[in-house]
Structure formats: structure tokens, C-alpha cells
Motif scaffolding. Structure first.
Motif, PDB file in Angstrom:
ATOM      1  N   UNK A 116       0.825  -1.204   0.000  1.00  0.00           N
ATOM      2  CA  UNK A 116       0.000   0.000   0.000  1.00  0.00           C
ATOM      3  C   UNK A 116       0.862   1.257   0.000  1.00  0.00           C
ATOM      4  N   UNK A 117       1.973   1.212   0.711  1.00  0.00           N
ATOM      5  CA  UNK A 117       2.887   2.358   0.758  1.00  0.00           C
ATOM      6  C   UNK A 117       3.371   2.729  -0.642  1.00  0.00           C
ATOM      7  N   UNK A 118       3.740   1.737  -1.434  1.00  0.00           N
ATOM      8  CA  UNK A 118       4.241   2.045  -2.770  1.00  0.00           C
ATOM      9  C   UNK A 118       3.132   2.477  -3.715  1.00  0.00           C
ATOM     10  N   UNK A 119       1.928   1.971  -3.519  1.00  0.00           N
ATOM     11  CA  UNK A 119       0.796   2.473  -4.301  1.00  0.00           C
ATOM     12  C   UNK A 119       0.587   3.954  -3.994  1.00  0.00           C
ATOM     13  N   UNK A 120       0.601   4.282  -2.700  1.00  0.00           N
ATOM     14  CA  UNK A 120       0.417   5.677  -2.289  1.00  0.00           C
ATOM     15  C   UNK A 120       1.581   6.567  -2.755  1.00  0.00           C
ATOM     16  N   UNK A 292       3.165   8.850   6.782  1.00  0.00           N
ATOM     17  CA  UNK A 292       2.979  10.125   6.081  1.00  0.00           C
ATOM     18  C   UNK A 292       2.513   9.908   4.647  1.00  0.00           C
ATOM     19  N   UNK A 293       3.055   8.873   3.981  1.00  0.00           N
ATOM     20  CA  UNK A 293       2.668   8.616   2.592  1.00  0.00           C
ATOM     21  C   UNK A 293       1.176   8.305   2.488  1.00  0.00           C
ATOM     22  N   UNK A 294       0.659   7.553   3.458  1.00  0.00           N
ATOM     23  CA  UNK A 294      -0.765   7.213   3.446  1.00  0.00           C
ATOM     24  C   UNK A 294      -1.605   8.414   3.875  1.00  0.00           C
ATOM     25  N   UNK A 295      -1.164   9.097   4.923  1.00  0.00           N
ATOM     26  CA  UNK A 295      -1.919  10.243   5.438  1.00  0.00           C
ATOM     27  C   UNK A 295      -2.028  11.354   4.408  1.00  0.00           C
ATOM     28  N   UNK A 296      -0.958  11.575   3.655  1.00  0.00           N
ATOM     29  CA  UNK A 296      -0.942  12.637   2.661  1.00  0.00           C
ATOM     30  C   UNK A 296      -1.453  12.178   1.296  1.00  0.00           C
ATOM     31  N   UNK A 300      -6.317   6.439   3.638  1.00  0.00           N
ATOM     32  CA  UNK A 300      -6.967   5.181   4.021  1.00  0.00           C
ATOM     33  C   UNK A 300      -6.001   4.010   3.858  1.00  0.00           C
ATOM     34  N   UNK A 301      -6.014   3.109   4.825  1.00  0.00           N
ATOM     35  CA  UNK A 301      -5.366   1.798   4.685  1.00  0.00           C
ATOM     36  C   UNK A 301      -6.478   0.780   4.894  1.00  0.00           C
ATOM     37  N   UNK A 302      -7.099   0.370   3.803  1.00  0.00           N
ATOM     38  CA  UNK A 302      -8.311  -0.454   3.866  1.00  0.00           C
ATOM     39  C   UNK A 302      -7.940  -1.905   4.136  1.00  0.00           C
TER      40      UNK A 302
END
Length: 447
Positions: A116-120, A292-296, A300-302
Motif C-alpha cells: 500500500x505504501x508504494x501504491x500511495x 505520512x505517505x498514506x496520510x498525505x 486510508x489503509x483499507x
């Protein structure tokens, strides 16, 4: 009419009947027949960190249960406070925590969070996970795909994801450096080889146990291993996940075992000792950049599990963590653990059947072999590690039999001596004396 067995529980082992536990206190367990055992296995699965029956934890459990045990639409003060104190317990720069119900769920979460981090981050091609052989990360299908323990994988191989695996830092059975005569850290370089084979643009994370648990109990990497792995991960923009489900929360004499090796990972997974067995609990601790990558990004981390972060388990985890810190149990695990390892080596290190004694703190592993010179393992069918564990139990001491397969995937016997952190030196002395008796008895039995 079908005759039902005495137990209608679908146990893991349907051949050997386990004793029925009655109660436990401190470092001792009693079965329903009144037999008392000294627990040098931390509950069998290396879970019990602070001992049994700690009143502060029982009080916190009862107090929270009287308020609310579960409510999925809210966060709770125990969850928020445990996250704060666990982040403070973790390496600097790792300030965010996601809770689960145990270690397998924690590793499953870390694997998904890496993706998910790399997607974001705008790199959606990075999705592959690299594990190591001689590793164990859990029984859910993602965690088992990352696992490199052949005997745990084999029955489910058609269902597993095609995760690649690098060589383990298995000094006792290293073949990579055999011709060099000294450690060249080829096992660390093999991580780079696998990443390049898979394509760095596709690899999201490398997952490893700092000190190996079930798949090769007490395997400690050579000096410089994790430093080089960290460099390799940074070079190819790959996250480093350290699986501290078994080795973390103070067991090795540091808050987390990775701290022995001077690197900061991107994700730490926790379980077992985080709640000391009082309630199911696990966690993933994330480096700030990942949060931060997800928050910005999407915000969402579904992903989640029903009981992740429930107030009751978090209240228990908070009480356990505070007890560890209040009584300086991390330092104690290191100090008494050093004594444990030295006494094991003194008692059985030269036995013809003992190939290696290794570990850190309250995480000791012993490998037994048919031939010390050639390191030839015993046939799997002999079940030598389990025989030694049963011989110890018959003498009133519980150890961890672990799993076979550390030598070649199927053969190879290691077992663990992994007590709670509150073990006294006298408890170590009794454990080691019984262990020596058990090893001698099994050696005589198998000839």
C-alpha cells in the motif's frame, strides 16, 4: 452410532494427548493431576514474557472488561495510549502503530502495508515480497508464503503466493562461505541477488526475523549482516520488515532484537510477548515516512481484522508493557539470558549429540546432530527434538521442541530454552540440570 473420543477439540496433534492445564503462577504451571512444571518454554509457544498471574495485569483486564471489551465503531483510550507507549519503546522515528490479534495477522498486515505504501507513493509496480529460507512468519496464507520453513509450507504449496526467498544467515550450516574459510556475508548479498532476479521495480519489501524462532530456533546472524541488508534495501527502494513476533518486546535483552545490529527497519511486527499471553494481541510499528505517505495520499489503509485494537487486549498490552518497564525486565532478560546460554554450553556443549548452542537473551536454541564432525542430522522419523522435550517434561521442566527441518527442509532437529524474563538463576540451574539428563537419556535411547 459413532463413538466420540474423550476430546472433541480438533487439536494440532491428534496422536499425542497433551496434559490438561489447571493453573499457573510466576514461572510454574500445574496440570489437573497436580503435577508442577517449571516453564522454560514461556507457555510452549514462547509467549509468556512477564510470568503468570501478575496482579497488575489481571486488575487492568478486569477494570477494562467492566467498562467495554469491544466496540468497533470507536477508538479507545487503551488503544491510543498503548500506541504512544509502544512507539516510545520502539526505535526512534517509528511513531505509528496498527494493532492486530496476533503475530500472523501482524505479518499479514505488514506485507499489505508495504504494498500500500508504494501504491500511495506512485510506484504501483512494487508488490513482491522477499523472504528467507529457514524462517517462519505465520499461518495465514500471505505470512506462510513469506515463510521459508519447508515442512510448514509443503501441504499448502499450491495455495501459496510466489514469494522469492534468499539464503538464511545460518552460520552453523553455511555453504556460501565454506570455501572462503571466513564469513563474507554472502547470505546478505543473496538478498541483493534475489531482488535483482525479481526486478527491483517489482520488489516492495524484504522480511526477516532478527533472531530466528520456530524454523531454526536461536539462529543469530553474523556481525554486519543486517547493516548490509539495510544498505541493499535502501539501494533498491525496498522496505525492511523485521518480524519481532517472537524475538521482540525485550526477549533478547533489548527492546527489539534488531537493536543488537544497529539498524532501524521500516516496519516491526509484534506479537506473543506484547501481551504475555493474557489476551490475544499483535502490532505493526511503522516508520513515520510510511504513515505520512498514506496520510498525505488517500488517507486510508483499507485492511483490518475484527478484533484488532480492541480495548480489552490493548488495556492488557499496556499493563504488560508498563510492567516490563517498571521492573526493568528487558535488562534482566539480557543478564539472566547470558547466564542461561553459558550454563547450557557448559552442561551439554561438548555432548556428542549437540552441534550448536546459540541465541540471545531468553531465546536459546540447541541443534542436535547424529554426527558432530559432518553435522549429519538425525532421520526425521526419530523426532529427537520432541523426545528431548518429552524427557524434560517427564522431569518437571517445559522446553520448546520447535519443528524439524532446519538442516535440509525435512531433517534437522533444534529446540529452544526460552523462559519468561523473570527466571531466576536458580531456575536456570534446574532447567539446565534437567536438560542435561534429558539429552543423556535420549542419546542412550537412540544409541
Amino acid at each position: 452410532m459413532r463413538t466420540l473420543p474423550a476430546s472433541q477439540v480438533f487439536h494440532r496433534d491428534l496422536v499425542h494427548t497433551a496434559p490438561v492445564v489447571d493453573r499457573a503462577a510466576g514461572v510454574h504451571v500445574w496440570d489437573v493431576d497436580g503435577n508442577r512444571y517449571l516453564d522454560a518454554s514461556s507457555g510452549g509457544n514462547i509467549v509468556i514474557s512477564i510470568g503468570y498471574g501478575v496482579q497488575d495485569v489481571l486488575d487492568a483486564m478486569a477494570e477494562q472488561a467492566a467498562k467495554v471489551s469491544f466496540c468497533g465503531q470507536f477508538t479507545s483510550e487503551p488503544q491510543e495510549q498503548l500506541a504512544r507507549e509502544l512507539a516510545d519503546f520502539a526505535p526512534e522515528g517509528m511513531d505509528y502503530v496498527r494493532f492486530t490479534s496476533g503475530g500472523s495477522e501482524a505479518n499479514e498486515t505488514a506485507i499489505k502495508l508495504a504494498r500500500h505504501y508504494f501504491v500511495e507513493s506512485g510506484k504501483p509496480s512494487k508488490h513482491k515480497i522477499v523472504g528467507r529460507w529457514r524462517s517462519y512468519h505465520g499461518n495465514t496464507l500471505g505470512a506462510l508464503s513469506a515463510t521459508g520453513h519447508v515442512m510448514r509450507r509443503v501441504g499448502y504449496a499450491p495455495m501459496l503466493l510466489p514469494f522469492a526467498h534468499a539464503a538464511p544467515p545460518y552460520r552453523y550450516r553455511c555453504t556460501l562461505c565454506a570455501q572462503a574459510g571466513t564469513c563474507t556475508l554472502s547470505c546478505a548479498d543473496d538478498v541483493e541477488r534475489v531482488i535483482l532476479n525479481e526486478g527491483p521495480e517489482h520488489v516492495a519489501a524484504f522480511i526477516a526475523e532478527p533472531v530466528v524462532g520456530a524454523a531454526a530456533m536461536g539462529m543469530v546472524p553474523p556481525e554486519g549482516y543486517f547493516e548490509r541488508v539495510r544498505e541493499i534495501c535502501d539501494r533498491y527502494d525496498v522496505l525492511l520488515i523485521v518480524d519481532e513476533v517472537l524475538s521482540g518486546m525485550g526477549r533478547t535483552g533489548r527492546n527489539f532484537a534488531v537493536e543488537h545490529f544497529g539498524v532501524v527497519p521500516d516496519l516491526i511486527t509484534c506479537g506473543k510477548g506484547i501481551s504475555s499471553g493474557y489476551s490475544p494481541l499483535g502490532a505493526v510499528i511503522a516508520r513515520n515516512e510510511i504513515y505520512d505517505a498514506v496520510a498525505q495520499g488517500s488517507g486510508m489503509f483499507e485492511h483490518g481484522f475484527t478484533y484488532g485494537g480492541n480495548p480489552l487486549s490493548c488495556a492488557v498490552g499496556l499493563a504488560v508493557l508498563r510492567h516490563i518497564r517498571k521492573h526493568d525486565l528487558v535488562a534482566r532478560a539480557g543478564e539472566v539470558g547470558d547466564y542461561l546460554l553459558s550454563e547450557i554450553r557448559a552442561a551439554i556443549g561438548d555432548h556428542p549429540m549437540v552441534g550448536e548452542v546459540s541465541g540471545l537473551g531468553m531465546l536459546a536454541g540447541i541443534e542436535v546432530v547424529a554426527n558432530r564432525t559432518t553435522k549429519e542430522p538425525f532421520p526425521y522419523e526419530l523426532g529427537v527434538n520432541k523426545r528431548i522435550a518429552r524427557a524434560c517434561q517427564e522431569r518437571g521442566v517445559l522446553i520448546n521442541p520447535s519443528f524439524s527441518g532446519n538442516a535440509d527442509g525435512y531433517r534437522g532437529d533444534r529446540f529452544g530454552i526460552c523462559p519468561p524474563y523473570i527466571f531466576e538463576r536458580a531456575d536456570v540451574d534446574r532447567t539446565v540440570a534437567v536438560l542435561a539428563e534429558a539429552v543423556a537419556a535420549v542419546a542412550a535411547e537412540i544409541g
